[in-house]
Enzyme design. Structure first.
Site, PDB file in Angstrom:
ATOM      1  N   SER A  90     -18.411   7.893   6.667  1.00 24.89           N
ATOM      2  CA  SER A  90     -18.061   7.116   7.849  1.00 24.89           C
ATOM      3  C   SER A  90     -17.887   5.647   7.460  1.00 24.89           C
ATOM      4  O   SER A  90     -17.055   5.337   6.616  1.00 24.89           O
ATOM      5  CB  SER A  90     -19.130   7.315   8.932  1.00 24.89           C
ATOM      6  OG  SER A  90     -18.656   6.927  10.197  1.00 24.89           O
ATOM      7  N   HIS A 226     -18.556  15.171  13.201  1.00 25.77           N
ATOM      8  CA  HIS A 226     -18.578  13.949  12.400  1.00 25.77           C
ATOM      9  C   HIS A 226     -19.711  13.973  11.392  1.00 25.77           C
ATOM     10  O   HIS A 226     -19.545  13.537  10.249  1.00 25.77           O
ATOM     11  CB  HIS A 226     -18.700  12.737  13.327  1.00 25.77           C
ATOM     12  CG  HIS A 226     -18.549  11.437  12.606  1.00 25.77           C
ATOM     13  ND1 HIS A 226     -17.361  11.034  12.034  1.00 25.77           N
ATOM     14  CD2 HIS A 226     -19.448  10.450  12.337  1.00 25.77           C
ATOM     15  CE1 HIS A 226     -17.520   9.851  11.457  1.00 25.77           C
ATOM     16  NE2 HIS A 226     -18.773   9.482  11.628  1.00 25.77           N
TER      17      HIS A 226
END
Length: 258
Positions: A90, A226
């Site tokens: 990320s 995610h």
């Protein structure tokens, strides 16, 4: 090593070192499990950003460039003398990418850059008229909830939340104000990894990392959202093991990861 890097499983003479960068709001401890796996025989160095855990009293840095500059400056000659690979998830993918650029610009070599849970650096999912506006607390919490990875218990506990908010604010601001690269492409191989159900990282967005390098590129998709890494540590370690093979085999190995 202090204060920027943590070694959870020290090795004085590893074949390769894997420098790992946490997500927004994250800390070096996120990579304790990966350190124990030692993918590809690598010694894992986990980056500890200021403003969290044992660096809680230090001010957070609020830009990707400032984080990359500080990490790059902290790399000692003995760490770069051993073959060095980078892995970031990320926000950490952007910091890892910028550190790789600085290493190569200085004449060094990056064996592999592995980027996870993030679109290519030329893509701005946070773009828009208010892209540089600092999120209000409620907006920030909603963003964190949408991405997952932080328990509802923490987000609903006012005292714990106040401890986490400074790092979250700084990190989200760093991501939202990041403007992407300018300058030459990387030379190192790049491997992008994404969760199949990640609401923020499409296949096209992850494939955009191909434009960041003149070297080999591969995309790997794993089940999950995610934070697909949660509960799939062995699978993540397996991807990294595939690409951290002997230097003469790395381009072929990366080409085989799809």
């Amino acid at each position: 090593m202090m204060p920027w890097f943590r070694r959870f499983a020290p090795d004085p003479d590893p074949p390769v070192r894997l420098l790992c960068f946490p997500h927004a709001g994250g800390a070096a401890s996120a990579y304790r499990g990966l350190s124990a796996l030692r993918p590809g025989g690598a010694e894992v160095l986990a980056v500890q950003y200021p403003g969290r855990q044992d660096r809680f009293a230090e001010p957070c840095l609020e830009s990707i460039g400032a984080l990359a500059d500080a990490v790059h400056a902290a790399l000692a000659p003995d760490q770069t003398a051993t073959p060095l690979a980078l892995f970031g998830h990320s926000m950490g993918a952007l910091v890892a990418y910028e550190v790789a650029r600085r290493i190569e610009h200085g004449g060094g070599t990056v064996e592999v850059l592995a980027v996870s849970g993030r679109v290519g650096p030329g893509v701005r999912p946070e773009a828009g008229a208010d892209g540089e506006r600092r999120l209000e607390e409620a907006e920030l919490i909603e963003e964190v909830r949408a991405l997952g990875g932080v328990s509802d218990e923490l987000l609903d506990d006012r005292d714990l939340l106040q401890l986490a908010l400074p790092a979250l604010r700084a990190d989200f601001h760093a991501v939202r104000t990041y403007r992407g690269p300018s300058g030459p492409l990387l030379r190192c191989p790049v491997v992008a990894v994404k969760g199949a159900e990640d609401p923020r990282v499409t296949t096209a967005g992850a494939t955009a990392w191909r434009s960041s390098t003149s070297g080999p590129f591969a995309l790997r998709t794993l089940p999950g959202g995610h934070f697909y890494r949660t509960g799939q540590l062995d699978e993540v370690g397996g991807v990294l093991t595939e690409v951290l093979g002997p230097p003469t085999r790395r381009p072929q190995r990366i080409g085989q990861v799809t």
